[in-house]
Design a protein around this motif. Sequence first.
Motif, PDB file in Angstrom:
ATOM      1  N   SER A  36       0.825  -1.207   0.000  1.00 21.22           N
ATOM      2  CA  SER A  36       0.000   0.000   0.000  1.00 21.22           C
ATOM      3  C   SER A  36       0.856   1.251   0.000  1.00 21.22           C
ATOM      4  O   SER A  36       0.531   2.244  -0.655  1.00 21.22           O
ATOM      5  CB  SER A  36      -0.921  -0.001   1.218  1.00 21.22           C
ATOM      6  N   VAL A  37       1.983   1.224   0.732  1.00 18.53           N
ATOM      7  CA  VAL A  37       2.845   2.408   0.843  1.00 18.53           C
ATOM      8  C   VAL A  37       3.755   2.556  -0.377  1.00 18.53           C
ATOM      9  O   VAL A  37       3.897   3.628  -0.965  1.00 18.53           O
ATOM     10  CB  VAL A  37       3.662   2.355   2.139  1.00 18.53           C
ATOM     11  N   SER A  40       1.391   1.445  -4.523  1.00 18.85           N
ATOM     12  CA  SER A  40       0.327   2.338  -4.996  1.00 18.85           C
ATOM     13  C   SER A  40      -0.550   2.737  -3.835  1.00 18.85           C
ATOM     14  O   SER A  40      -1.262   1.903  -3.284  1.00 18.85           O
ATOM     15  CB  SER A  40      -0.506   1.629  -6.078  1.00 18.85           C
ATOM     16  N   ARG A  41      -0.506   4.014  -3.445  1.00 22.24           N
ATOM     17  CA  ARG A  41      -1.427   4.526  -2.438  1.00 22.24           C
ATOM     18  C   ARG A  41      -2.225   5.644  -3.076  1.00 22.24           C
ATOM     19  O   ARG A  41      -1.691   6.732  -3.286  1.00 22.24           O
ATOM     20  CB  ARG A  41      -0.686   5.039  -1.213  1.00 22.24           C
ATOM     21  N   PRO A  42      -3.460   5.420  -3.445  1.00 29.11           N
ATOM     22  CA  PRO A  42      -4.259   6.444  -4.144  1.00 29.11           C
ATOM     23  C   PRO A  42      -4.346   7.718  -3.335  1.00 29.11           C
ATOM     24  O   PRO A  42      -4.371   7.705  -2.107  1.00 29.11           O
ATOM     25  CB  PRO A  42      -5.627   5.782  -4.284  1.00 29.11           C
ATOM     26  N   ALA A  49      -4.680   7.070   8.710  1.00 29.90           N
ATOM     27  CA  ALA A  49      -5.776   6.118   8.964  1.00 29.90           C
ATOM     28  C   ALA A  49      -5.318   4.686   8.717  1.00 29.90           C
ATOM     29  O   ALA A  49      -5.642   3.761   9.464  1.00 29.90           O
ATOM     30  CB  ALA A  49      -6.978   6.463   8.083  1.00 29.90           C
ATOM     31  N   VAL A  50      -4.523   4.520   7.647  1.00 27.00           N
ATOM     32  CA  VAL A  50      -4.004   3.182   7.352  1.00 27.00           C
ATOM     33  C   VAL A  50      -3.106   2.714   8.489  1.00 27.00           C
ATOM     34  O   VAL A  50      -3.181   1.559   8.946  1.00 27.00           O
ATOM     35  CB  VAL A  50      -3.234   3.181   6.018  1.00 27.00           C
ATOM     36  N   ASP A  99      -7.629   0.934   1.061  1.00 27.90           N
ATOM     37  CA  ASP A  99      -6.782   0.485  -0.054  1.00 27.90           C
ATOM     38  C   ASP A  99      -7.096  -0.981  -0.330  1.00 27.90           C
ATOM     39  O   ASP A  99      -6.913  -1.841   0.528  1.00 27.90           O
ATOM     40  CB  ASP A  99      -5.309   0.643   0.311  1.00 27.90           C
ATOM     41  N   PRO A 100      -7.573  -1.304  -1.534  1.00 25.30           N
ATOM     42  CA  PRO A 100      -7.922  -2.689  -1.860  1.00 25.30           C
ATOM     43  C   PRO A 100      -6.768  -3.666  -1.707  1.00 25.30           C
ATOM     44  O   PRO A 100      -6.990  -4.878  -1.579  1.00 25.30           O
ATOM     45  CB  PRO A 100      -8.378  -2.613  -3.313  1.00 25.30           C
TER      46      PRO A 100
END
Length: 429
Positions: A36-37, A40-42, A49-50, A99-100
């Motif tokens: 995620s980091v 790809s982190r949109p 929060a993550v 994040d999916p």
Amino acid sequence: MRRTEETDRLDIWRRRQETAYGLIPYVMLAASGSLSVVVSRPAGRPLVAVAVLGGSAAVLLFWFVTLHPDWMGRADRRGRMVVFLVALLLIAAGLVLLDPLFGIFAWVGYLYSFAVLPGRWRLAGVTATALITATAQAGGPPVDRDSGLLWGILAVANIGLAGAVSWFSLVTERQNAHRKQIIDELADANRRLELTMRENDGLHAQLLVQAREAGVLDERQRLAREIHDTIAQGLAGIVTQLEAAERARDRRADWKRHADLALMLARESLTEARRSVRAIGPEPLEGSRLPEALAELVRRWSGVHEVAARLVTTGEAQPLHPEVEVTLLRVAQEALTNVAKHAAASRVGVTLSYMIDRVTLDVRDDGVGLPPDLGPERGTPGSESFGLTGMRQRIDRVDGGLTIESEPGVGTAISVTVPASADLDRASA
């Protein structure tokens, strides 16, 4: 008792499963967070929060799984573990919405649904996990018709696959539990069997000792009977003839007759003593059948004691077991000896009767009857003379029966009945 290999394998598998449940969630949480980091982190999805949700997941796993691994699967801690699973799924759902890529971590919901929830409740846990993973696979929650259709297809596929795996897991777990129960029951049965075998070994040793003692006692009784029926009776006859010879010393013919009878009895007693030591049959039965041996016994007894005696044989004579013939001959000897000692009879009748399956021997006299201390009115064999006791013992060994009737002034009747085909191995046991 040593545990079986099957039980050991089940225990090894369970320990490996516990180790996997403790490590896999951390690995998947770290992998999801890293992707995620780094990958790809949109935009618009706060990293804070993550981090908070990821840290919460780590704390939750550390408290419930790492610090208290023994809570998993325990019925008394099931409520706490259900709270843990619900909280973990909510955190996983929140991470997937952020994040999916956290769908990788959300997969641990399957592990803990199987480990925490009982029976069919696992289907609810895997269904919730399947919906979360379907959302991750669809790239997020549906926002339009196409994304909603994709999400629905993925949800059905995940639910169907996870439900099938959960069902098969449930069936396998029940089979394993049943197998373990069988193994435990077999182990318990083996323990009881070993205990029983040890007890049987002790009983067997005790029976051997008792059998040895019984054999010694039986042999002593046999020797006592043989001594009584041969040496003792012979000596008694010798004493009687010598006393008669002493009284007839002035009458040479009578003195010689009594002396010759005493010598004959002494030789016969010596022969019988030797045969008893060698445990072979009595001399009268060697080379002759029972009726002839009894006839010779009655004839010689009548000549020695000068009492009229007669043998009558009825039925068709048949061969008997050697021990049965010895028993009947010894009983006749003892009965005639008692007549000579106690009856003062003038006439004796001996009857040997062969029937289909039985043989009887009757000895009757017209004497004064047995003395009170020997007669049947005393009630128990233990109160009889050794001769009568030995007679009963011999008859019992061949599965026969003995009856004694005696009345003062009328006489005595001794009746013996034995099987014509006695099972001596069984009767002597």
